[in-house]
Each structure stands twice: as C-alpha cells, then as structure tokens.
Motif scaffolding. Sequence first.
Motif, PDB file in Angstrom:
ATOM      1  N   ARG A 165       0.854  -1.191   0.000  1.00 38.33           N
ATOM      2  CA  ARG A 165       0.000   0.000   0.000  1.00 38.33           C
ATOM      3  C   ARG A 165       0.883   1.232   0.000  1.00 38.33           C
ATOM      4  O   ARG A 165       1.976   1.219   0.585  1.00 38.33           O
ATOM      5  CB  ARG A 165      -0.909  -0.001   1.231  1.00 38.33           C
ATOM      6  N   GLY A 166       0.414   2.290  -0.662  1.00 36.51           N
ATOM      7  CA  GLY A 166       1.262   3.456  -0.798  1.00 36.51           C
ATOM      8  C   GLY A 166       0.501   4.755  -0.842  1.00 36.51           C
ATOM      9  O   GLY A 166      -0.488   4.952  -0.130  1.00 36.51           O
ATOM     10  N   ALA A 167       0.961   5.654  -1.726  1.00 38.46           N
ATOM     11  CA  ALA A 167       0.448   7.019  -1.760  1.00 38.46           C
ATOM     12  C   ALA A 167      -1.028   7.074  -2.120  1.00 38.46           C
ATOM     13  O   ALA A 167      -1.759   7.946  -1.638  1.00 38.46           O
ATOM     14  CB  ALA A 167       1.259   7.838  -2.758  1.00 38.46           C
ATOM     15  N   VAL A 168      -1.500   6.158  -2.975  1.00 34.50           N
ATOM     16  CA  VAL A 168      -2.908   6.189  -3.370  1.00 34.50           C
ATOM     17  C   VAL A 168      -3.808   5.952  -2.160  1.00 34.50           C
ATOM     18  O   VAL A 168      -4.841   6.607  -1.998  1.00 34.50           O
ATOM     19  CB  VAL A 168      -3.183   5.140  -4.463  1.00 34.50           C
ATOM     20  N   SER A 169      -3.420   5.022  -1.294  1.00 33.88           N
ATOM     21  CA  SER A 169      -4.223   4.756  -0.099  1.00 33.88           C
ATOM     22  C   SER A 169      -4.287   5.983   0.810  1.00 33.88           C
ATOM     23  O   SER A 169      -5.351   6.319   1.351  1.00 33.88           O
ATOM     24  CB  SER A 169      -3.631   3.568   0.670  1.00 33.88           C
ATOM     25  N   ILE A 170      -3.152   6.678   0.986  1.00 33.02           N
ATOM     26  CA  ILE A 170      -3.150   7.883   1.815  1.00 33.02           C
ATOM     27  C   ILE A 170      -3.969   8.982   1.151  1.00 33.02           C
ATOM     28  O   ILE A 170      -4.714   9.713   1.812  1.00 33.02           O
ATOM     29  CB  ILE A 170      -1.707   8.351   2.058  1.00 33.02           C
ATOM     30  N   LEU A 171      -3.841   9.095  -0.178  1.00 31.87           N
ATOM     31  CA  LEU A 171      -4.597  10.114  -0.906  1.00 31.87           C
ATOM     32  C   LEU A 171      -6.098   9.882  -0.769  1.00 31.87           C
ATOM     33  O   LEU A 171      -6.871  10.819  -0.522  1.00 31.87           O
ATOM     34  CB  LEU A 171      -4.191  10.086  -2.381  1.00 31.87           C
ATOM     35  N   LEU A 172      -6.529   8.629  -0.912  1.00 30.53           N
ATOM     36  CA  LEU A 172      -7.953   8.330  -0.777  1.00 30.53           C
ATOM     37  C   LEU A 172      -8.441   8.548   0.654  1.00 30.53           C
ATOM     38  O   LEU A 172      -9.617   8.861   0.869  1.00 30.53           O
ATOM     39  CB  LEU A 172      -8.224   6.890  -1.202  1.00 30.53           C
ATOM     40  N   ALA A 173      -7.557   8.372   1.621  1.00 32.31           N
ATOM     41  CA  ALA A 173      -7.956   8.584   3.016  1.00 32.31           C
ATOM     42  C   ALA A 173      -8.200  10.051   3.334  1.00 32.31           C
ATOM     43  O   ALA A 173      -8.750  10.373   4.397  1.00 32.31           O
ATOM     44  CB  ALA A 173      -6.885   8.013   3.943  1.00 32.31           C
ATOM     45  N   ILE A 174      -7.797  10.953   2.415  1.00 33.02           N
ATOM     46  CA  ILE A 174      -8.088  12.377   2.609  1.00 33.02           C
ATOM     47  C   ILE A 174      -9.539  12.687   2.272  1.00 33.02           C
ATOM     48  O   ILE A 174     -10.124  13.640   2.805  1.00 33.02           O
ATOM     49  CB  ILE A 174      -7.140  13.230   1.747  1.00 33.02           C
ATOM     50  N   THR A 175     -10.164  11.893   1.403  1.00 33.77           N
ATOM     51  CA  THR A 175     -11.542  12.202   0.957  1.00 33.77           C
ATOM     52  C   THR A 175     -12.546  12.270   2.096  1.00 33.77           C
ATOM     53  O   THR A 175     -13.478  13.082   2.029  1.00 33.77           O
ATOM     54  CB  THR A 175     -11.998  11.173  -0.097  1.00 33.77           C
ATOM     55  N   PRO A 176     -12.460  11.449   3.159  1.00 32.23           N
ATOM     56  CA  PRO A 176     -13.398  11.642   4.275  1.00 32.23           C
ATOM     57  C   PRO A 176     -13.265  13.014   4.932  1.00 32.23           C
ATOM     58  O   PRO A 176     -14.260  13.574   5.422  1.00 32.23           O
ATOM     59  CB  PRO A 176     -13.009  10.521   5.257  1.00 32.23           C
ATOM     60  N   LEU A 177     -12.050  13.579   4.945  1.00 30.75           N
ATOM     61  CA  LEU A 177     -11.872  14.927   5.486  1.00 30.75           C
ATOM     62  C   LEU A 177     -12.519  15.955   4.571  1.00 30.75           C
ATOM     63  O   LEU A 177     -13.142  16.917   5.042  1.00 30.75           O
ATOM     64  CB  LEU A 177     -10.386  15.226   5.650  1.00 30.75           C
TER      65      LEU A 177
END
Length: 627
Positions: free
Chosen positions: A345-357
């Motif tokens: 897992r990498g940057a895409v997972s962290i990027l998608l985790a921003i969407t709830p914010l």
Amino acid sequence: MEHGIYLVTLVGAALVVAAAFSSLIAFRFGAPLLLLFLCIGLATGTDGLGIHFDNARVAYFAGSLALAVILFDSGFGTPLNALRQAAGPALSLATFGVLLTTGLFGAAAYYLLDLTWLESFLLGAAVASTDAAAVFFLLRAGEINLRERVRSTLEVESGTNDPIAIFLTITLVEVIAANIHPEAKVLVTDLAVGFLVNMGLGAVIGILGGMAIVRLVDRLNLDHGLLPIFVLTLSLMVFAAAGAVGGSGFLAVYLAGLIAGNSDIRAVTILKRFQDGMSWLAQIIMFLILGLFATPSQFPAILMPAVLLGLFLIFVARPIAVWLCLVPFRLPRPEVAFVSWVGLRGAVSILLAITPLLGGLDNGRLIFNTAFIIVLVSLIIQGWTVGPLARRLGLIVPARLGPLDKVELELPGSAHHELLAYRVAPGSPVARGERIPRWARPSLVLRDGRSMRFQDMGRLAAGDHVYIFVPDRYPRLLDKLFASRAVVDPEDADFFGAFAVDPSRSAEELETAYAPGLTEAERKLSIGDLVTTRLGGHAEYADRVLLGPIELIVRDVDDKGRITGLGLSFEPSAPVARVPVFLSAGEIRDRIAAFIRNRRKPAEAQPAAAELEPVPQPVAEKATGEG
C-alpha cells in the motif's frame, strides 16, 4: 512578500533535493523508496521541523494531478504483450480483488475501530489498491530478474486497480456525508450501476483521448523541446474531461497512455525520457505533501488497532482475495503466493484517506490516520522482503543477456524505423564474428576516435560503436548480438538442466525413455506443445514442467510465444519452497484426475534415479553451458 516567496521556494526545493538524494540510499540498501519520502515529509511537518500544512483540498488536488501523471506514464510504458499475457489475472485482481479486500478488511475494521459499517468499508476501499511505484522500485533496486508473467501481472493490476478503489471510496464518502442509510440491496445496485457508468465513460474517453494524442503529435510539427510538454498537457486534459462528465479520469489517463505508448507515435524516445523524469517528480511531490499533511502526534491513540489491521490486510485479506481471484487461472502456487504478498500500500491509499476529510465526516481524521499507519506497516514489513521472498519461492531467473551498451536516437520522419547506437561488448556474438542480419543496415562505425563506413571496417572488435538503422520491430534481436554473455550465478548454473531437448521431437520419445505417465493425447504432441499445454497454453522464459522423474525447462521462446529451446534435468529443483495453499483451478482439476486414475489402476513403480540414462542423441543433447 518577496522574502516569503524565496523562503517557500528554498524549502520546497530542499525537500525535493532531499527526496532525490534519499533514492541513492534506497538503491544502495534496497529500502522502500516511498517509505523514505514519507519519512522526509513527516520529519519536516508539524511534529518535526514545524512546517504547518493542514489544507486537505490542496493535498488532494496536488496528489490527484501527480497520480494522473504517474498513471499516464505507467500506461505509456506497458507493452501490449505484457497486457495480453497478464490481462486475465490482473483485471480479476483489479476488480474482484479490490471488492473482496474492501469487504474482508471492512469487517475487521468494524470490530477493531469505533466506526460504522459504511465507514469501515470506506477505510477498506481506501487501502484496497496496491502501489506499483514501490513494488517495481524494489525489484529494480534489488536487481531482481523476476519471471515476466509475475511482473506483468503486478504491473497491470497496479495500473488498473486505482480507478476502482477511487470510485468506491468517493461513492461511500458521498453516501455517508448525505447521512442516508440505504438498504444493502439498494446500495449494491447503486454501486454496480455507478461503477459501470464511471468506468465505461472513463474507458471511452481514455481510448478516444489516446488516439487523439497520437494523431495530434503526428500532424503537428512541434519542436522536440515543446512536444513532451504538449503530450503531458493533453493527458491531463483527458483526465479532466473524463472526470468532468462523470467518468473515471484515472482510468481514462491510464488507457490514453497505454494507447499512445503502443502506437507509432513520433519522438517516442524523447517522450519516454521526459515522462520518466516527470513521473519521478510527481511521486516525490505527492509523497512529500502527504507526509507533511500527516500529524504523527495523533497516531498513538489508534496505533494498536491500526497495526493489527495492517497485519490483517497483509496476512489475511490480501491473500484470500488473491487466491479467490486467481483460482480460475493456471498459475503455480509460488507465483500466486508472491502476488498475494507484493500488495504494498502506498500514496494512493493515503490520498484516498483524505476524501473523508473533504466530505466533512466526523471520523475523517481517524480514517486518515489509520490508513497512514497501515501504509507504514505495509512498507516496513512487505517492502523489505520482496527480494528475499522472490528468491525463496524460486521466481528469480537468470538474465537472458549480459551488460548491453545501447542508445536509441530519434530521427525526423522515422515512425517505423529506429537508429540504434551499440557499443560492441567483449564476448558478445558480433565480437566473436557473428554476422548482422540483412534487415539491419549499419551506417557508421566509430573506432579509436575515427569514423568509417561499416563496409570498410572488416570484423567488428570490442569497444567499437556501431550505428544501425533498423525496423522498429526487431531491436530486441540485435540486443542479443551486441550484449556480452550473461554471468550466471553459481547457484543457477544448472537452472536450465544438463541436457538440451529439441522441442519439435515427439513426446512419445519422452514416454519411451522415461515413462513420465503421459496420456494418449499428450503422446501425440511434440515436446514443445506438451510443455505449452501443461503450462495452460502459454509458455515463457524459465517456465518449468515436472514430468515424473524429469523436469523440462523453457530456455527460450520466439516473438510469437512458441518454445524454441528446452532443457532437461534429472534433479527437479522448482519450486524452491513448497506453498501449502493457493491451489489453482487447474491444479485442483489435475489432482482430482490423478486421484481417479490412481483408483482405477495401480500406480506404476518409478525407475530408480540411479538407473536413469540420458535420452538418445535425437531427443536430448548435452547442454553447451550457455543458458
């Protein structure tokens, strides 16, 4: 104001330089490069040097653009033969694999975190996709010559699973933000319809956009310095256009790159070099921004459940999803095990985790911090073990070629031809007197600082530089002539067997000599066709087939996938490690058939190993030592 501009530029440039310098450390020690980039961002953030960055919209916007650049370059560099070879397994992993991982992980997150079912599945969708950049950097840094089928599967999966994970994440954020609680049946139906529309529009716009890029590049006589910028801008327009009409911009930009990279586009060498550099820059910027956005002081509160979820994803969710997706395909268990492990897992997972914010969810920061810790766990545990596991599973194969010094030169108006500059390597076939094929036209030779016509040079010598004008379909054939001999590790000296076998000979001769237990239908095949059939219809370099007391190893295949060289070994050596799970459908079928045959007739005693003799001269010949 002016002082602030200088300060921001200085800090930003220093971070990029530090990230680029860290790649030297990663290449030297085989460390996960993404982990180093993230650590630099964390070290300079709020809890480090004190750079405060808490703008979720800017982070998501910059990360999305960077991801679009990376996906276009990924598609541009994916050859169609790799796509054809791995399309079935990779697309199964990219679709059903993402859904299964989301479901399994979401169920675990519901019981380990204080989240609702929808929020748990949202977290699962955010961490369901893999990171290709981290995987392939580790393979290159560790000089791992992985089997082509495994490499292609991982490459195509990583390029196609991001759009699906993004769609699931954004859809779940919208559902939760709207504060509605649809029935499971209604939610699944809406997701299915929305998925088809999103992916369908993205695919259509991506294909049309890729074709338009090729046409515009060929029609417009742009300067070579402007051309790469023009292509990059067009790819971002494809990304934006697809997203604007409700399609998947990420799928569109990947397909646009795939079509452009596999067409006769002009100045392809210049485009590849430029996009390679832009892809590196995009990765550095994205990883640094995501590292700056995180707040490590908030991690201890959820550290234990987040680490447990990371371990669950690595050891349970990903392996189960991979096994279920690859059951229909006849892939060896070591390959399935390796694919299940290399799910970094990498940057895409962290990027998608921003969407709830961005969606204003109450547990948005909890979801982001958990996803960030899961990515760190994945990189630390899996990132350091890719190379050792590949060797343990017997997936490392000796290199086909030794060192090769080659430069591709771009010529105006030569869409179907290339000008290649080779340096004659010591010990290469041309240095030993091998002739250059007629379809290649050597135009110039440089020797000791003097340039001469090829016709006047006589025999080529080590150190000569040769300029050859060739059709674009054949450079790989020339590579074999100009490369030095591959240095085979002592442990791999017997990798291809002690004897060479003619693939065109009848399999009946193998049955007569070794009694491997072939069926009547298999005895009527040639040995090459027998191996191809046992491999599920497709053979590649270094594939192995166990036939009773012997093992056949694929030494070489032609451009059409036909076996042209086979080795025979009396001491089967693959796979190195036995994997007790991950049986494919083909293996299950073979085991059932073998069980039925053994029930019908008593098993024939196998000849003792000491009594085995080499096949007579027409079938097998002693290997020359060159793999």
